[in-house]
Design a protein around this motif. Structure first.
Motif, short mmCIF file in Angstrom:
data_model
loop_
_atom_site.label_atom_id
_atom_site.label_comp_id
_atom_site.label_asym_id
_atom_site.label_seq_id
_atom_site.Cartn_x
_atom_site.Cartn_y
_atom_site.Cartn_z
N ARG A 76 0.84 -1.21 0.00
CA ARG A 76 0.00 0.00 0.00
C ARG A 76 0.87 1.25 0.00
O ARG A 76 0.55 2.24 -0.65
CB ARG A 76 -0.93 -0.01 1.22
CG ARG A 76 -2.02 1.04 1.16
CD ARG A 76 -3.22 0.66 2.01
NE ARG A 76 -2.93 0.63 3.42
CZ ARG A 76 -3.06 -0.45 4.20
NH1 ARG A 76 -3.46 -1.60 3.70
NH2 ARG A 76 -2.79 -0.38 5.49
N SER A 77 1.99 1.20 0.71
CA SER A 77 2.89 2.35 0.75
C SER A 77 3.47 2.66 -0.63
O SER A 77 3.65 3.83 -0.99
CB SER A 77 4.03 2.10 1.74
OG SER A 77 3.54 2.06 3.07
N VAL A 78 3.77 1.62 -1.40
CA VAL A 78 4.28 1.82 -2.76
C VAL A 78 3.27 2.60 -3.59
O VAL A 78 3.60 3.59 -4.27
CB VAL A 78 4.59 0.47 -3.43
CG1 VAL A 78 4.85 0.65 -4.93
CG2 VAL A 78 5.79 -0.20 -2.77
N LEU A 79 2.01 2.15 -3.54
CA LEU A 79 0.96 2.83 -4.31
C LEU A 79 0.76 4.26 -3.84
O LEU A 79 0.65 5.19 -4.64
CB LEU A 79 -0.35 2.05 -4.21
CG LEU A 79 -1.57 2.70 -4.88
CD1 LEU A 79 -1.34 2.90 -6.38
CD2 LEU A 79 -2.83 1.87 -4.63
N CYS A 259 -4.02 -3.07 -4.08
CA CYS A 259 -2.96 -2.07 -4.25
C CYS A 259 -2.00 -2.47 -5.36
O CYS A 259 -1.59 -1.64 -6.19
CB CYS A 259 -2.18 -1.90 -2.94
SG CYS A 259 -3.08 -1.04 -1.63
N TYR A 260 -1.65 -3.73 -5.40
CA TYR A 260 -0.77 -4.24 -6.45
C TYR A 260 -1.40 -4.04 -7.83
O TYR A 260 -0.74 -3.59 -8.78
CB TYR A 260 -0.47 -5.72 -6.20
CG TYR A 260 0.12 -6.44 -7.39
CD1 TYR A 260 1.49 -6.34 -7.66
CD2 TYR A 260 -0.68 -7.19 -8.24
CE1 TYR A 260 2.04 -6.99 -8.77
CE2 TYR A 260 -0.14 -7.84 -9.34
CZ TYR A 260 1.21 -7.73 -9.60
OH TYR A 260 1.75 -8.36 -10.69
N LEU A 261 -2.69 -4.34 -7.95
CA LEU A 261 -3.36 -4.22 -9.24
C LEU A 261 -3.48 -2.75 -9.69
O LEU A 261 -3.27 -2.44 -10.86
CB LEU A 261 -4.76 -4.86 -9.18
CG LEU A 261 -4.80 -6.38 -9.07
CD1 LEU A 261 -6.23 -6.86 -8.90
CD2 LEU A 261 -4.19 -7.02 -10.32
N VAL A 262 -3.81 -1.87 -8.75
CA VAL A 262 -3.88 -0.45 -9.11
C VAL A 262 -2.50 0.05 -9.50
O VAL A 262 -2.33 0.78 -10.49
CB VAL A 262 -4.45 0.40 -7.95
CG1 VAL A 262 -4.42 1.88 -8.33
CG2 VAL A 262 -5.87 -0.01 -7.62
N ASN A 263 -1.49 -0.35 -8.73
CA ASN A 263 -0.13 0.06 -9.03
C ASN A 263 0.29 -0.39 -10.43
O ASN A 263 0.93 0.35 -11.18
CB ASN A 263 0.83 -0.52 -7.99
CG ASN A 263 2.21 0.09 -8.08
OD1 ASN A 263 2.37 1.31 -8.08
ND2 ASN A 263 3.21 -0.76 -8.18
#
Length: 422
Positions: A76-79, A259-263
């Motif tokens: 989540r922090s990455v996004l 979060c991974y998918l949005v990123n």
């Protein structure tokens, strides 16, 4: 991430039709911001998904950056770092839906505080404001196109000004800079701008003076109609602490997998937005020329009342806009929808596929005709989200459906029943 200076100076499509020049570097940031391989031991180019709920503490209460995933998660922090970079913001906070982002921002207030908004907003925002009224907030609804209305509505208890870059679904363009300047001169209220329709790629409300930019990640950030999410960006340390606390307290955070998918989807945001923009302008020009269409609400058209503001504040427009069928007739609208070959009817927008919505029956059925007509939501209003298909295919499907409106013998009962179930 440090912005790189590009060397490609070709005039973009949006610049050629009058929008302000697109800033360099956003496409690069959408791919690299927050994604340094040295952040994880394996140095993976693509950020991994961290599914762990808890994290080891070396001694009790010696908290590391992450200790419980409801309150913080590496994926989540990455996004959030990437989203903040795109808006040139200090902070971003992500949520499980756009509506959960809306409600968390509203709950930064205390009982009796005032909110100024508009009746022409996204229906989910109106639902949230109705709840706010019920539990003791002072909500006023005004027409933001006349700043005198805003100035007159400001009161000592006003703490939140809520607006949208482009009103959903009528597409009125708001002068975000003028609204922000007025509010910050006259009060200490926070200006929130729902920028879902444009994304930071085409407009950055914080640079225009807003305090919070809000997004439904479900729409253009995701872009593939398969993720539910929301986010807010801001620069204020105090606002960030309050919103972040609300995210954790309500448990409305975005899951690591989402979060991974949005990123992943954000990496193609620039490419998709350019295609959405070009296609939507061409479709709008076609619709404007068709005899069955009364009016087209697209900011890039010179006929749009907010055209000049859009050219100053936006560097392009997305795929979403609306238009009015001639006659303000429910029956004609249903015949139009029935005549479509491949464009589906659905409630969301911002996906790679073109979709249509009928606001009077899909997003605004709970409102009376009188209230809807005052908002501009008539029986002739259609909202379109233009995708990235071949533009000629989109136009041909719309043309066939529009040409068939006056033809008799259409069986509309089936689609009327479909609307009644929504």
């Amino acid at each position: 991430m440090e912005q790189l200076n590009g060397t490609c100076e070709d005039l973009t499509f949006n610049e050629s039709i009058g929008y302000k020049k697109q800033e360099k570097g956003l496409a690069t940031q959408s791919i690299h911001a927050g994604q340094k391989p040295e952040n994880w031991m394996c140095r993976a180019i693509i950020p991994p998904i961290f599914t762990s709920v808890c994290y080891e503490q070396t001694i009790p209460r010696n908290m590391n950056d992450f200790f419980y995933t409801r309150l913080g998660n590496p994926t989540r922090s990455v996004l959030e770092e990437c989203l903040a970079a795109l808006d040139k913001a200090k902070y971003a906070v992500t949520f499980s839906s756009g509506v959960s982002a809306i409600m968390t921002v509203i709950t930064t207030l205390k009982n009796g505080d005032g909110i100024i908004a508009s009746k022409q907003f996204y229906s989910g925002t109106l639902d949230g404001l109705a709840i706010a009224e019920r539990i003791g907030f002072d909500v006023q609804y005004i027409d933001f196109t006349d700043l005198k209305n805003l100035e007159d509505a400001l009161k000592p208890n006003t703490k939140l000004i809520w607006t949208e870059t482009c009103m959903n679904p009528t597409m009125q363009v708001m002068d975000i800079k003028a609204i922000s300047d007025l509010v910050h001169t006259k009060s200490d209220a926070v200006v929130v701008v729902d920028n879902t329709f444009l994304t930071p790629y085409y407009c950055r409300p914080l640079e225009l003076g807003a305090d919070i930019a809000l997004y439904s990640l479900t729409k253009y950030f995701s872009g593939h109609s398969d993720i539910l999410g929301g986010s807010v960006t801001m620069n204020s340390d105090e606002l960030y602490k309050t919103v972040r606390y609300g995210q954790g307290a309500f448990g409305t955070m975005l899951s690591p997998f989402d979060c991974y998918l949005v990123n992943r989807s954000v990496k193609t945001l620039a490419l998709r937005m350019e295609k959405h923009s070009e296609n939507s302008f061409k479709v709008a020009k076609f619709l404007e020329s068709h005899p069955a269409v009364e009016q087209v609400n697209h900011p890039a058209l010179k006929s749009h009342k907010g055209h000049e503001i859009a050219m100053k504040q936006f560097s392009g427009h997305s795929g979403v806009f609306s238009f009015y069928l001639k006659g303000n007739s429910h029956e004609k609208a249903i015949k139009f929808f029935k005549g479509l070959r491949f464009i589906p009817i659905c409630t969301s927008l911002g996906g790679i596929e073109t979709t249509l919505a009928y606001p009077r029956e899909m997003s605004h059925p709970k409102f009376s005709d009188e209230d809807c007509f005052a908002m501009g939501v008539t029986y002739g209003l259609v909202r379109i989200s233009v995708g990235i298909e071949e533009c000629d295919d989109i136009i041909n499907d719309l043309r066939d459906a529009l040409d068939g409106i006056e033809k008799s013998g259409k069986n509309v009962e089936k689609i009327i029943t479909k609307f009644e179930r929504l």
